[in-house]
Enzyme design. Sequence first.
Site, PDB file in Angstrom:
ATOM      1  N   ARG A 177      11.068 -18.563  21.293  1.00  0.00           N
ATOM      2  CA  ARG A 177      11.038 -17.042  20.393  1.00  0.00           C
ATOM      3  C   ARG A 177      10.860 -15.972  20.976  1.00  0.00           C
ATOM      4  O   ARG A 177      11.472 -14.870  20.971  1.00  0.00           O
ATOM      5  CB  ARG A 177      10.349 -17.220  19.149  1.00  0.00           C
ATOM      6  CG  ARG A 177      10.699 -17.973  18.035  1.00  0.00           C
ATOM      7  CD  ARG A 177       9.898 -17.910  16.695  1.00  0.00           C
ATOM      8  NE  ARG A 177      10.348 -17.008  15.984  1.00  0.00           N
ATOM      9  CZ  ARG A 177       9.438 -16.303  15.063  1.00  0.00           C
ATOM     10  NH1 ARG A 177       8.580 -16.662  14.607  1.00  0.00           N
ATOM     11  NH2 ARG A 177       9.974 -15.044  14.533  1.00  0.00           N
ATOM     12  N   ASP A 205       9.387   1.780  12.212  1.00  0.00           N
ATOM     13  CA  ASP A 205       8.197   0.844  12.721  1.00  0.00           C
ATOM     14  C   ASP A 205       7.927   1.353  14.188  1.00  0.00           C
ATOM     15  O   ASP A 205       6.881   1.445  14.700  1.00  0.00           O
ATOM     16  CB  ASP A 205       8.319  -0.363  12.522  1.00  0.00           C
ATOM     17  CG  ASP A 205       7.975  -0.970  11.243  1.00  0.00           C
ATOM     18  OD1 ASP A 205       7.304  -0.297  10.180  1.00  0.00           O
ATOM     19  OD2 ASP A 205       8.492  -2.047  10.615  1.00  0.00           O
ATOM     20  N   GLY A 226      -4.440  -1.270  13.348  1.00  0.00           N
ATOM     21  CA  GLY A 226      -2.847  -1.262  12.865  1.00  0.00           C
ATOM     22  C   GLY A 226      -2.618  -0.201  11.742  1.00  0.00           C
ATOM     23  O   GLY A 226      -1.461  -0.117  11.323  1.00  0.00           O
ATOM     24  N   LEU A 231      -2.140  -4.717  15.471  1.00  0.00           N
ATOM     25  CA  LEU A 231      -1.093  -4.468  14.385  1.00  0.00           C
ATOM     26  C   LEU A 231      -1.753  -4.829  13.063  1.00  0.00           C
ATOM     27  O   LEU A 231      -1.519  -4.295  12.159  1.00  0.00           O
ATOM     28  CB  LEU A 231       0.064  -5.191  14.517  1.00  0.00           C
ATOM     29  CG  LEU A 231       1.306  -4.254  14.922  1.00  0.00           C
ATOM     30  CD1 LEU A 231       0.865  -3.838  16.455  1.00  0.00           C
ATOM     31  CD2 LEU A 231       2.711  -4.925  15.001  1.00  0.00           C
ATOM     32  N   LEU A 267       0.945  -1.286  -0.089  1.00  0.00           N
ATOM     33  CA  LEU A 267      -0.023   0.002   0.047  1.00  0.00           C
ATOM     34  C   LEU A 267       0.967   1.296  -0.134  1.00  0.00           C
ATOM     35  O   LEU A 267       0.344   2.488  -0.298  1.00  0.00           O
ATOM     36  CB  LEU A 267      -0.967  -0.078   1.399  1.00  0.00           C
ATOM     37  CG  LEU A 267      -1.814  -1.279   1.451  1.00  0.00           C
ATOM     38  CD1 LEU A 267      -2.465  -1.164   2.737  1.00  0.00           C
ATOM     39  CD2 LEU A 267      -2.863  -1.468   0.208  1.00  0.00           C
ATOM     40  N   GLY A 296       8.679  -9.824  13.742  1.00  0.00           N
ATOM     41  CA  GLY A 296       9.157  -8.659  13.531  1.00  0.00           C
ATOM     42  C   GLY A 296       8.441  -7.654  13.768  1.00  0.00           C
ATOM     43  O   GLY A 296       8.720  -6.755  14.406  1.00  0.00           O
ATOM     44  N   LYS A 306      13.937  -7.238   5.401  1.00  0.00           N
ATOM     45  CA  LYS A 306      14.343  -6.406   6.580  1.00  0.00           C
ATOM     46  C   LYS A 306      15.660  -6.546   7.306  1.00  0.00           C
ATOM     47  O   LYS A 306      16.423  -5.681   7.707  1.00  0.00           O
ATOM     48  CB  LYS A 306      13.178  -6.304   7.530  1.00  0.00           C
ATOM     49  CG  LYS A 306      11.844  -5.492   7.147  1.00  0.00           C
ATOM     50  CD  LYS A 306      10.961  -5.410   8.067  1.00  0.00           C
ATOM     51  CE  LYS A 306       9.814  -4.480   7.593  1.00  0.00           C
ATOM     52  NZ  LYS A 306       8.999  -4.199   8.774  1.00  0.00           N
ATOM     53  N   ASN A 347      13.551  -0.883   7.979  1.00  0.00           N
ATOM     54  CA  ASN A 347      12.525  -0.574   7.175  1.00  0.00           C
ATOM     55  C   ASN A 347      12.612   0.424   6.246  1.00  0.00           C
ATOM     56  O   ASN A 347      11.719   0.832   5.335  1.00  0.00           O
ATOM     57  CB  ASN A 347      11.252  -0.765   7.932  1.00  0.00           C
ATOM     58  CG  ASN A 347      10.951   0.580   8.367  1.00  0.00           C
ATOM     59  OD1 ASN A 347      11.733   1.267   8.827  1.00  0.00           O
ATOM     60  ND2 ASN A 347       9.590   0.923   8.573  1.00  0.00           N
ATOM     61  N   GLY A 375       2.728 -12.599  20.540  1.00  0.00           N
ATOM     62  CA  GLY A 375       3.577 -12.793  19.464  1.00  0.00           C
ATOM     63  C   GLY A 375       5.067 -12.300  19.561  1.00  0.00           C
ATOM     64  O   GLY A 375       5.440 -11.241  20.560  1.00  0.00           O
TER      65      GLY A 375
END
Length: 291
Positions: free
Chosen positions: A161, A109, A253, A230, A19, A136, A69, A90, A133
């Site tokens: 993670r 970001d 988001g 997000l 976008l 990234g 990224k 980014n 989460g």
Amino acid sequence: MDGTTRLVGIIGWPVAHSLSPAMHNAAFAALGLNWAYVPLPVPPGAVEDALRGLKALGFAGANVTIPHKEAVIPYLDEVTPAARAMGAVNTLLVRREDGTARLVGDNTDAIGFLEDLQAAGFDPAERCCLILGAGGGARAVVYALAQAGAQVTLHNRTPRRAQALVQALTPHLPGASLTALPAGTRLTDLDLAAFDLLVNTTPVGMWPHPEASPWPEEVPLPSHLTVYDLVYRPAKTRLLRQARRAGARAIGGLGMLLRQGAAAFTLWTGEPAPLDVMRAALEAALREAPA
Ligand code: NAP
């Protein structure tokens, strides 16, 4: 476009769905800037060539999106502390001095998220934040919140993670309060009364699965909570509907996407970004995107 048009673009694979061209080209037009923003599809393995190309072709900068990224970092002349801490770039700025082009990598970001949260009236300083989460998007959110003085707790489907993310960010954020919930912690075990902000950084609920929610329906969301998702497609995710039903504040988001773009726009052009124009262009592009 003519011989003096300044070029920026977005490096990713794929990028046809992005976008960002609509958002930035609308901003250039609104400010009467002779600039153009182009999608730059770069397959994995071609990142180094693409970055050399940006310098050689006179680009002023670029955005970088999935999956590049992290991959761009070794090829940059300079990386800002924020991008270094997040381990992801980014936004690229091409600095030209004395006939030499240097590539600077930044990450907008985190600032995009923080500014959007603050614009919605939430000041994260000393507030307790639960992040769902550890990918990234989470890295930017956790960095932004920790920098702003929040206490941040992470829950991830793959707990190691979340632990790795905390370990990676901690050296860059002295004094920050970052915790990964231990393996085996279920969302149904958590007492949300202790939290002020819940942020979804997973893709759960994103088109084409808008019926999904990262938050279990059987666990009520307290009304004092602010919920930030997000995901921006759809604009009203199931999680945001759960939050609104509970009387909680719900933020989608799109604002983060807008404000990370606005920050990049200003880095490139030196001009304040026309936020209203960019938001309208994003919304129009989303409406036109294939459903
Ligand atoms: P990512 O790096 O792939 O990370 C995705 C995270 O979500 C991982 O922690 C993953 O857990 C978790 N996850 C994935 N599927 C799950 C499921 N079914 N149940 C529970 N957890 C799940 O992705 P990302 O780049 O962070 O993007 C995530 C979302 O944020 C996307 O929807 C993206 O569009 C959005 N986003 C929006 C903005 C914005 O500007 N608004 C910016 C960045 C990202 P595991 O570790 O277990 O795999």
